[in-house]
Enzyme design. Structure first.
Site, PDB file in Angstrom:
ATOM      1  N   THR A  13     -10.150  16.696 -13.268  1.00  0.00           N
ATOM      2  CA  THR A  13     -11.057  17.073 -12.190  1.00  0.00           C
ATOM      3  C   THR A  13     -10.347  17.722 -11.016  1.00  0.00           C
ATOM      4  OG1 THR A  13     -12.593  15.340 -12.799  1.00  0.00           O
ATOM      5  CG2 THR A  13     -12.716  16.087 -10.542  1.00  0.00           C
ATOM      6  N   ASP A  56      -9.081  18.073 -20.458  1.00  0.00           N
ATOM      7  CA  ASP A  56      -9.691  16.847 -19.946  1.00  0.00           C
ATOM      8  C   ASP A  56      -8.791  15.728 -20.476  1.00  0.00           C
ATOM      9  OD1 ASP A  56     -12.786  15.741 -19.124  1.00  0.00           O
ATOM     10  OD2 ASP A  56     -11.412  14.353 -20.111  1.00  0.00           O
ATOM     11  N   THR A  88      -8.072  11.644 -14.271  1.00  0.00           N
ATOM     12  CA  THR A  88      -7.938  10.217 -13.949  1.00  0.00           C
ATOM     13  C   THR A  88      -8.238   9.303 -15.137  1.00  0.00           C
ATOM     14  OG1 THR A  88     -10.231  10.143 -13.179  1.00  0.00           O
ATOM     15  CG2 THR A  88      -8.532  10.548 -11.514  1.00  0.00           C
ATOM     16  N   ASP A  89      -9.048   9.787 -16.093  1.00  0.00           N
ATOM     17  CA  ASP A  89      -9.534   8.885 -17.142  1.00  0.00           C
ATOM     18  C   ASP A  89      -8.410   8.185 -17.909  1.00  0.00           C
ATOM     19  OD1 ASP A  89     -12.093   9.443 -16.413  1.00  0.00           O
ATOM     20  OD2 ASP A  89     -12.518  10.820 -18.065  1.00  0.00           O
ATOM     21  N   THR A 165      -4.291   0.579 -13.681  1.00  0.00           N
ATOM     22  CA  THR A 165      -5.439   0.690 -14.565  1.00  0.00           C
ATOM     23  C   THR A 165      -6.554   1.413 -13.793  1.00  0.00           C
ATOM     24  OG1 THR A 165      -6.454  -0.712 -16.219  1.00  0.00           O
ATOM     25  CG2 THR A 165      -6.646  -1.490 -14.026  1.00  0.00           C
ATOM     26  N   CYS A 277      -8.419 -10.070 -19.094  1.00  0.00           N
ATOM     27  CA  CYS A 277      -8.593 -10.130 -17.633  1.00  0.00           C
ATOM     28  C   CYS A 277      -7.679  -9.099 -16.988  1.00  0.00           C
ATOM     29  CB  CYS A 277      -8.188 -11.494 -17.099  1.00  0.00           C
ATOM     30  SG  CYS A 277      -9.078 -12.864 -17.823  1.00  0.00           S
TER      31      CYS A 277
HETATM   32  N1  ASP Z   1     -12.641  13.558 -17.271  1.00  0.00           N
HETATM   33  C1  ASP Z   1     -11.672  13.843 -16.226  1.00  0.00           C
HETATM   34  C2  ASP Z   1     -10.286  13.662 -16.828  1.00  0.00           C
HETATM   35  O1  ASP Z   1      -9.816  12.569 -16.931  1.00  0.00           O
HETATM   36  C3  ASP Z   1     -11.894  12.944 -15.075  1.00  0.00           C
HETATM   37  C4  ASP Z   1     -10.957  13.145 -13.928  1.00  0.00           C
HETATM   38  O2  ASP Z   1     -10.069  13.935 -13.899  1.00  0.00           O
HETATM   39  O3  ASP Z   1     -11.147  12.411 -12.936  1.00  0.00           O
HETATM   40  O4  ASP Z   1      -9.691  14.644 -17.210  1.00  0.00           O
END
Ligand code: ASP
Length: 340
Positions: A13, A56, A88-89, A165, A277
């Site tokens: 993103t 992505d 981020t994923d 995480t 957890c």
């Molecule tokens: N789907 C995106 C990715 O992980 C989400 C992001 O970048 O926040 O590439």
């Protein structure tokens, strides 16, 4: 002389902006970073940019991690620090993987990204990017880098990468390190927590790219059927299993369950116990339900995240074929990935 930082853009993103004419999201060209953010010139850091074909991060593979590691290796002597821009994923997986692949790291490698595209007015990417660059160029008064490990910067906090995480698909404060304190907190100033940061390494820098991806995660749930568990634990092309157990590392004590685990270990599979957890650790001697797993040959993952456990398993399986050496490497904290 100004510190020099290499930005490696991999996708996600953070790399999007709104097209002024159509209003659609289009890729942001990081090679024109100074034109987009002229204020970066005030940072007192020389910036180079390398752009990989953007993906992505849900599509990331160990081959991509190897490519990132090799770029860092090939540019290691020319730069004081590295910023990896990543979706981020799966950022915690990639950053954890890199933490194992980069041996003897004496420079900062800072992963960051954003929840809102960098070219959207309300973006969180601008601050994440600028501060990540500043951290990657930061030195202590004696000239050594502030950070000499793989770290992840997001929303005012710098974490050890292999402790993180992704915990929110919505909040800008998307990452947590439940079991290890931040390496730095960012407000008006950047305050480094030097006692938490990794010491300078005592081995030379090197890169190991031979990960073995014959790894699987098995998440336990009440009501899991015997045939299903047996099938999962006996799949031919699986050598390492990350077993996500309950609470402090507990699993059913039914005879069929323990015997399925024992059979998998006897067939040569390496099984590592981590907890479902977020917070806290596996302690296999606390309850009979954990002890039974230990007796069946399952290794303790202490307070490791699943992200660190999966990537460490790939690294360890790739490093040696010896079962005993695999167990020894998993029992040791290699890059501060668990508390011991
Ligand atoms: N789907 C995106 C990715 O992980 C989400 C992001 O970048 O926040 O590439």
């Amino acid at each position: 002389m100004k510190p020099s930082v290499l930005i490696i853009y991999t996708g996600g993103t953070i790399g999007m902006k709104t097209d002024a004419e159509t209003g659609a999201l289009v890729p942001f060209d990081f090679s024109g970073i100074y034109e987009e953010f002229p204020s970066l010139k005030r940072l007192q850091v020389d910036i180079d940019v390398m752009t990989l074909p953007p993906i992505d991060s849900s599509n990331v593979t160990p081959a991509d991690w190897a490519e990132m590691a090799c770029i860092i290796r090939d540019n290691y002597d020319r730069h004081d620090g590295f910023v990896v821009l990543h979706g981020t994923d799966t950022m915690s997986y990639s950053a954890s993987a890199l933490s194992f692949m980069l041996r003897g790291l004496a420079k900062p490698v800072i992963f960051t990204g954003s929840q809102i595209p960098i070219g959207v007015l309300r973006t969180d990417g601008r601050e994440n990017l600028i501060t990540a660059i500043e951290i990657a160029g930061a030195k202590r008064p004696d000239g050594r880098p502030e950070i000499s490990e793989v770290a992840l910067y997001f929303q005012n906090r710098l974490f050890r990468a292999n402790r993180t995480t992704k915990r929110s698909a919505e909040e800008l404060n998307a990452f947590r390190s439940y079991n290890y304190p931040p390496l730095a907190e960012v407000g008006v100033n950047i305050t480094y927590n030097r006692s938490a940061a990794a010491p300078m390494p005592d081995e030379p820098f090197g890169v190991d790219t031979s990960l073995n991806d014959r790894v699987m995660v098995v998440k336990l749930f009440p009501g899991m059927r015997e045939e299903l568990l047996r099938r999962l634990l006996s799949m031919d092309d699986v050598e390492g299993i990350v077993l996500e157990t309950f609470g402090a590392g507990n699993a059913p004590t039914h005879e069929w369950f323990i015997s399925a685990v024992r059979d998998a270990v006897a067939a040569g599979r390496t099984i590592l116990n981590v907890t479902q957890c977020g917070d806290g650790e596996v302690s296999m001697e606390l309850y009979e339900t954990g002890l039974a797993l230990q007796r069946a040959g399952v290794l303790c993952g202490y307070d490791m995240t699943t992200e660190a456990a999966v990537t460490k398993m790939m690294y360890v399986l790739g490093a040696t074929e010896s079962r005993q050496e695999r167990a020894e490497l998993l029992r040791r904290s290699l890059r501060g990935e668990f508390t011991r």
